[in-house]
Design a protein around this motif. Structure first.
Motif, PDB file in Angstrom:
ATOM      1  N   PRO A 107       0.835  -1.199   0.000  1.00 12.64           N
ATOM      2  CA  PRO A 107       0.000   0.000   0.000  1.00 12.64           C
ATOM      3  C   PRO A 107       0.876   1.258   0.000  1.00 12.64           C
ATOM      4  N   ILE A 108       0.342   2.341  -0.455  1.00 16.69           N
ATOM      5  CA  ILE A 108       1.012   3.645  -0.589  1.00 16.69           C
ATOM      6  C   ILE A 108       2.429   3.533  -1.178  1.00 16.69           C
ATOM      7  N   GLY A 109       2.648   2.516  -1.969  1.00 14.72           N
ATOM      8  CA  GLY A 109       3.931   2.392  -2.667  1.00 14.72           C
ATOM      9  C   GLY A 109       5.131   2.201  -1.754  1.00 14.72           C
ATOM     10  N   GLY A 110       4.907   1.600  -0.619  1.00 18.74           N
ATOM     11  CA  GLY A 110       6.029   1.309   0.280  1.00 18.74           C
ATOM     12  C   GLY A 110       6.268   2.419   1.279  1.00 18.74           C
ATOM     13  N   LEU A 111       7.036   2.099   2.294  1.00 19.60           N
ATOM     14  CA  LEU A 111       7.359   3.082   3.328  1.00 19.60           C
ATOM     15  C   LEU A 111       8.565   3.904   2.895  1.00 19.60           C
ATOM     16  N   PRO A 112       8.665   5.138   3.418  1.00 20.75           N
ATOM     17  CA  PRO A 112       9.877   5.928   3.123  1.00 20.75           C
ATOM     18  C   PRO A 112      11.094   5.241   3.742  1.00 20.75           C
ATOM     19  N   LYS A 113      12.216   5.354   3.083  1.00 17.63           N
ATOM     20  CA  LYS A 113      13.423   4.697   3.587  1.00 17.63           C
ATOM     21  C   LYS A 113      13.847   5.295   4.927  1.00 17.63           C
ATOM     22  N   PRO A 114      14.327   4.458   5.810  1.00 16.03           N
ATOM     23  CA  PRO A 114      14.714   4.979   7.131  1.00 16.03           C
ATOM     24  C   PRO A 114      16.117   5.588   7.130  1.00 16.03           C
ATOM     25  N   ASP A 115      16.311   6.593   7.982  1.00 17.66           N
ATOM     26  CA  ASP A 115      17.665   7.093   8.243  1.00 17.66           C
ATOM     27  C   ASP A 115      18.251   6.400   9.460  1.00 17.66           C
ATOM     28  N   MET A 116      17.357   5.807  10.242  1.00 19.43           N
ATOM     29  CA  MET A 116      17.797   5.055  11.420  1.00 19.43           C
ATOM     30  C   MET A 116      16.689   4.089  11.810  1.00 19.43           C
ATOM     31  N   LEU A 117      17.066   3.112  12.623  1.00 24.46           N
ATOM     32  CA  LEU A 117      16.106   2.119  13.089  1.00 24.46           C
ATOM     33  C   LEU A 117      16.127   2.096  14.610  1.00 24.46           C
ATOM     34  N   VAL A 118      14.940   2.115  15.197  1.00 26.11           N
ATOM     35  CA  VAL A 118      14.847   2.058  16.654  1.00 26.11           C
ATOM     36  C   VAL A 118      13.969   0.878  17.023  1.00 26.11           C
ATOM     37  N   CYS A 119      14.574  -0.105  17.647  1.00 27.23           N
ATOM     38  CA  CYS A 119      13.867  -1.349  17.924  1.00 27.23           C
ATOM     39  C   CYS A 119      13.774  -1.568  19.420  1.00 27.23           C
ATOM     40  N   CYS A 120      12.553  -1.618  19.917  1.00 24.43           N
ATOM     41  CA  CYS A 120      12.355  -1.894  21.338  1.00 24.43           C
ATOM     42  C   CYS A 120      11.739  -3.282  21.459  1.00 24.43           C
ATOM     43  N   ASN A 121      12.398  -4.168  22.186  1.00 26.73           N
ATOM     44  CA  ASN A 121      11.926  -5.557  22.228  1.00 26.73           C
ATOM     45  C   ASN A 121      10.900  -5.808  23.334  1.00 26.73           C
ATOM     46  N   ASN A 122      10.180  -4.752  23.765  1.00 28.58           N
ATOM     47  CA  ASN A 122       9.173  -4.979  24.803  1.00 28.58           C
ATOM     48  C   ASN A 122       7.951  -5.733  24.282  1.00 28.58           C
ATOM     49  N   ILE A 123       7.865  -5.979  22.978  1.00 29.54           N
ATOM     50  CA  ILE A 123       6.737  -6.758  22.468  1.00 29.54           C
ATOM     51  C   ILE A 123       7.143  -8.169  22.060  1.00 29.54           C
ATOM     52  N   CYS A 124       8.352  -8.348  21.581  1.00 36.65           N
ATOM     53  CA  CYS A 124       8.741  -9.683  21.134  1.00 36.65           C
ATOM     54  C   CYS A 124      10.210  -9.719  20.732  1.00 36.65           C
ATOM     55  N   GLY A 125      10.692 -10.919  20.508  1.00 37.30           N
ATOM     56  CA  GLY A 125      12.041 -11.094  19.983  1.00 37.30           C
ATOM     57  C   GLY A 125      12.058 -10.981  18.466  1.00 37.30           C
ATOM     58  N   THR A 126      10.878 -11.142  17.869  1.00 32.30           N
ATOM     59  CA  THR A 126      10.770 -11.034  16.417  1.00 32.30           C
ATOM     60  C   THR A 126      11.293  -9.694  15.919  1.00 32.30           C
ATOM     61  N   VAL A 127      10.917  -8.612  16.620  1.00 32.03           N
ATOM     62  CA  VAL A 127      11.303  -7.297  16.116  1.00 32.03           C
ATOM     63  C   VAL A 127      12.822  -7.145  16.051  1.00 32.03           C
ATOM     64  N   MET A 128      13.519  -7.793  16.965  1.00 32.05           N
ATOM     65  CA  MET A 128      14.968  -7.657  16.917  1.00 32.05           C
ATOM     66  C   MET A 128      15.537  -8.285  15.638  1.00 32.05           C
ATOM     67  N   LYS A 129      15.024  -9.477  15.312  1.00 31.96           N
ATOM     68  CA  LYS A 129      15.510 -10.132  14.098  1.00 31.96           C
ATOM     69  C   LYS A 129      15.104  -9.335  12.861  1.00 31.96           C
ATOM     70  N   TRP A 130      13.885  -8.855  12.885  1.00 25.88           N
ATOM     71  CA  TRP A 130      13.310  -8.084  11.785  1.00 25.88           C
ATOM     72  C   TRP A 130      14.131  -6.807  11.549  1.00 25.88           C
ATOM     73  N   TYR A 131      14.463  -6.101  12.625  1.00 30.57           N
ATOM     74  CA  TYR A 131      15.232  -4.865  12.476  1.00 30.57           C
ATOM     75  C   TYR A 131      16.680  -5.139  12.104  1.00 30.57           C
ATOM     76  N   GLU A 132      17.194  -6.276  12.488  1.00 29.90           N
ATOM     77  CA  GLU A 132      18.541  -6.637  12.021  1.00 29.90           C
ATOM     78  C   GLU A 132      18.524  -6.789  10.497  1.00 29.90           C
ATOM     79  N   ILE A 133      17.461  -7.392  10.003  1.00 29.38           N
ATOM     80  CA  ILE A 133      17.330  -7.582   8.554  1.00 29.38           C
ATOM     81  C   ILE A 133      17.296  -6.220   7.853  1.00 29.38           C
ATOM     82  N   GLN A 134      16.488  -5.312   8.414  1.00 30.41           N
ATOM     83  CA  GLN A 134      16.391  -3.989   7.790  1.00 30.41           C
ATOM     84  C   GLN A 134      17.697  -3.202   7.932  1.00 30.41           C
ATOM     85  N   ALA A 135      18.404  -3.428   9.030  1.00 22.79           N
ATOM     86  CA  ALA A 135      19.686  -2.723   9.213  1.00 22.79           C
ATOM     87  C   ALA A 135      20.683  -3.182   8.144  1.00 22.79           C
TER      88      ALA A 135
END
Ligand code: SF4
Ligand code: SF4
Lengths: 416, 389
Positions: A107-135
């Motif tokens: 949708p909306i042709g994708g998200l704007p590219k990030p200049d930085m990534l901020v990952c807080c693992n208070n919801i799951c361990g998935t986000v850490m792996k996911w943000y490593e991929i994006q990093a």
């Protein structure tokens, strides 16, 4: 089918305003490179206030995941991620987002590219792996805000650790943005954030009224602002209006579900691609899903926030959120909601995408049956990946569940 | 080799061994993760034992866990609920993946094995605050043990445990090295049994037995010749010795691994000077990282390629338990890193039991046959310095 007057009345006029705000927000985010603003991708439960104080635009891949799911693009995108080697058993937010980031699809042709990534693992361990991929993909700085899991309590050493990370986080932002952090501004953002959370809780509380002026499905929709624009006055203004509308509905006796007879509580994330179907199916049984544990999570740790010392109290507020606590603690929250909203039954979404939310549900279910004596049901899905969802199976389960509820009759106090 | 027999026996029936230990009057503390601070348990005079979650996927786990949970977690719970872990006096849950995190809750609420502790380790293993927090967490764990069992863990006993563990780990590392240089020295199943038994046996005795075994292995075993393509095994915990046989029957042999029940458990040494708890923390902080922890976005990929090169691996087999999030997220990137380094890989996803033998054999055979012509490059000095290449 033309809408009846009653149906028209049930529509929220705030929905239009909300769409406008979200569109403005995404336009601003997508044109950040022209306005010279920086973009940070951040997890839904992440500490966003320092970003706003730094004039960075926060973008939430999970909110985007919800959009993907609601627009039925999840199956395709997840399949693309699988072709890249990501297992079908992984969180479908992550799979869909990973596929989008690689091909600017969605949708909306994708998200704007990030200049930085901020990952807080208070919801799951998935986000850490996911943000490593994006990093790796975007090759931009990644900050991990590590919030130790609170099985039973929030240990002293954990408190120190999280508090120190707030300073590290600020240092990280100063480095990436190449400017000083403005503490006065952050106080203001903190106040707005808390105000927004209070208003959101008030909006959700309106559902305690019988009949309820809103359903959990409405909450899933209106949630987007407290997630994406927390800490701004836009949220405060919008939820003030929405609360006004809730009050009007209550005064005018507008119920979200016609002839509301049974009141139910929803647990876990929504099934994004079947919102309407589920809402209609329950409504056909005169059942209103009045509340849910998911949208409540964005105001659940307000009690830890100190308005006059936002930065310090953030440590506890962001660590002790709903998904970062033990199963028994979660159950307590559910008990309280059962009482507050006077529900007749609990619908648990067993969400293959989200293990930390779903494992432990059977135990919670037993505790609820024991302590609260209400019927519970389980419905399985992959919240954004529609490929394996079977409507007929779900309908059969819902019918059977509602039959049990019907036989017990609605709780005392039900207007009829 | 006679010296191997006990390892094989214990690896086959770890529970029976642990029961004997307990019968001798020592308390047994179980854990499921290679980040467990075993040295502290050992220094307290208790016996640390690794649990493998081999309770099988009996229906009893269904009362608590959905079908989309990995077989290790399901098996662990099943083993406890069916009484298979009656020899435990306690369990320790280091924080790792989301599934273990919830298993710990379910465990605390439904099982009764005496002492219980969550060791909520940092998830990111970089930066000063995480380093300090890790030390604090271990200190708390030590205090918890002391107060529950009414004992004192002295600095001296910690130092002694550290020395024992250092010897055990360096022995295992050398055995792996010897096998890598001369794969015929031990079969995969034998190596598997040595490591597995090491997680279970009385550690003092183990140290002596490993040293004795090592002396023998250093001499080499004449007449045994290792054949097959040099492969590396990468994954979570491996409970299937059969996999090694199948690999060997398919024209391969495992010369190194990155497994939770392999090098991830014994890699790294503990500094013997300074504050012992801080030194234990330091090893956990610096050691080869598990995918449920963060070191850097590329740490595991770099490590894997370096290890594969160092050991002249011609191919890599990813051996994953189904429904394992941390490993599954890493897979595409690790595969890519290996590919860029010219190392082919394949993925074997398994549940609590292996797929039919024929199926695995065919898949591995196809893989080994596709590895290209054999270079005959046994591990020579040249390929050992191939790290930078
Ligand atoms: S749905 Fe669950 S697993 Fe996925 S990002 Fe959200 S909390 Fe994490
Ligand atoms: S196999 Fe994976 S999901 Fe299962 S316990 Fe180990 S790390 Fe967690």
């Amino acid at each position: 089918m033309p809408q009846t007057d009653a149906e028209k009345k049930r529509k929220f006029r705030s929905a239009k305003r909300m769409r406008e705000i979200m569109t403005e927000y995404y336009i601003e985010a997508k044109t950040a490179d022209q306005t010279g603003k920086k973009v940070a991708w951040i997890t839904s439960g992440g500490p966003v206030e320092p970003l706003i104080a730094m004039d960075v635009i926060p973008v939430y891949p999970e909110n985007y995941g919800a959009m993907i799911g609601a627009s039925h693009m999840g199956g395709d995108l997840c399949a693309k991620a699988e072709a890249l080697g990501y297992s079908t058993d992984l969180c479908s937010y992550a799979r869909a987002d990973i596929a989008c980031a690689l091909e600017d699809g969605g949708p909306i042709g994708g998200l704007p590219k990030p200049d930085m990534l901020v990952c807080c693992n208070n919801i799951c361990g998935t986000v850490m792996k996911w943000y490593e991929i994006q990093a790796r993909l975007f090759d931009v700085p990644l900050f991990i805000f590590d919030t130790p899991f609170c099985h039973v309590d929030f240990a002293e050493e954990a408190r120190r650790y999280v508090r120190t990370q707030i300073d590290e986080y600020i240092g990280f932002l100063e480095g990436v943005c190449k400017k000083k952090f403005d503490f006065d501004r952050s106080m203001e953002v903190g106040r707005l954030s808390l105000k927004g959370q209070r208003l959101w809780q008030d909006v959700l509380d309106a559902a305690a009224h019988r009949p309820s002026p809103m359903t959990a499905f409405d909450a899933f929709f209106f949630l987007a602002l407290i997630v994406t624009l927390r800490g701004t006055d836009k949220v405060v203004d919008f939820y003030t209006e929405l609360l006004e509308e809730m009050k009007e509905r209550v005064n005018q006796g507008i119920s979200a579900v016609e002839n509301e007879r049974y009141r139910l509580l929803w647990d876990n994330l929504p099934v994004w691609y079947r919102l309407k179907w589920l809402s209609d199916t329950f409504a056909a049984h005169e059942a209103c899903l009045v509340a849910d544990t998911y949208t409540t999570a964005w105001c659940g740790s307000m009690k830890y926030i100190d308005e006059n010392n936002f930065i310090d109290s953030m440590a506890e507020a962001y660590t002790r959120i709903y998904l970062n606590i033990g199963v028994d603690e979660m159950a307590k929250t559910i008990f309280a909601m059962i009482d507050k909203y006077e529900v007749d039954g609990l619908v648990m979404h067993s969400n293959r995408s989200c293990k930390p939310y779903s494992f432990g549900q059977y135990d919670i279910m037993r505790m609820v049956q024991e302590k609260k004596g209400i019927p519970c049901m389980m419905l399985e899905s992959h919240m954004v990946d529609e490929r394996s969802f079977s409507e007929s199976q779900a309908a059969t389960r819902i019918d059977a569940f509602m039959e049990v509820i019907r036989q017990r009759g609605p709780r005392a106090g039900t207007a009829l | 080799m006679d010296k191997l027999n006990e390892f094989i026996e214990v690896a086959g029936e770890p529970g029976a061994y642990a029961r004997r230990i307990r019968a001798s009057g020592r308390s047994v503390i179980g854990y499921y993760c290679s980040y467990a601070p075993e040295e502290i348990i050992h220094a307290a005079g208790l016996h640390p034992v690794r649990l493998f979650g081999t309770g099988g996927d009996s229906g009893i786990a269904d009362r608590h866990l959905q079908a989309y949970c990995c077989s290790l977690v399901r098996g662990a719970l099943a083993e406890s609920l069916t009484g298979g872990l009656d020899y435990l006096d306690g369990t320790v849950f280091p924080h790792t993946c989301d599934s273990i995190q919830r298993l710990s809750d379910i465990w605390r609420l439904n099982t009764g094995h005496g002492f219980f502790a969550d060791v909520v380790l940092p998830v990111k293993l970089t930066g000063e605050s995480a380093r300090q927090y890790l030390i604090d967490v271990l200190q708390r764990f030590k205090r918890d043990l002391e107060s529950y069992f009414g004992l004192t863990v002295t600095e001296e006993s910690l130092r002694s445990s550290i020395r024992i563990y250092n010897t055990i780990r360096s022995c295992l590392n050398e055995i792996y090295e010897l096998k890598s240089r001369n794969p015929g020295l031990l079969t995969g199943r034998e190596l598997f049994s040595i490591v597995r038994a090491s997680m279970v046996m009385d550690r003092e005795g183990l140290r002596d037995k490993l040293q004795a075994l090592l002396r023998e292995l250093r001499e080499g075993v004449p007449g045994r010749d290792g054949r097959g393509r040099r492969l590396m095994l990468v994954g979570n915990a491996c409970n299937h010795p059969d996999v090694y046989d199948l690999i060997e029957r398919s024209g391969g042999q495992v010369v190194w691994d990155d497994l939770c029940t392999g090098t991830r458990w014994f890699s790294g040494a503990i500094r013997e000077e300074g504050d012992p708890v801080a030194s234990i923390a330091e090893r956990l902080f610096e050691r080869q990282v598990c995918p449920s922890k963060h070191k850097s976005p590329t740490a595991r990929g770099e490590h894997l390629v370096a290890q594969a090169r160092e050991h002249g691996a011609e191919g890599v087999i990813f051996l994953y338990l189904k429904f394992c999030d941390p490993h599954s997220f890493d897979y595409p990137y690790l595969k890519g890193y290996l590919k860029d380094a010219g190392i082919p890989s394949m993925l074997l996803e398994i549940e609590d039991t292996l797929p039919p033998e024929g199926q695995i054999l065919t898949r591995i055979e196809t893989f080994t046959q596709m590895l290209g012509p054999e270079t005959g490059a046994a591990l020579t000095g040249a390929s050992r310095t191939g790290r930078e290449g």
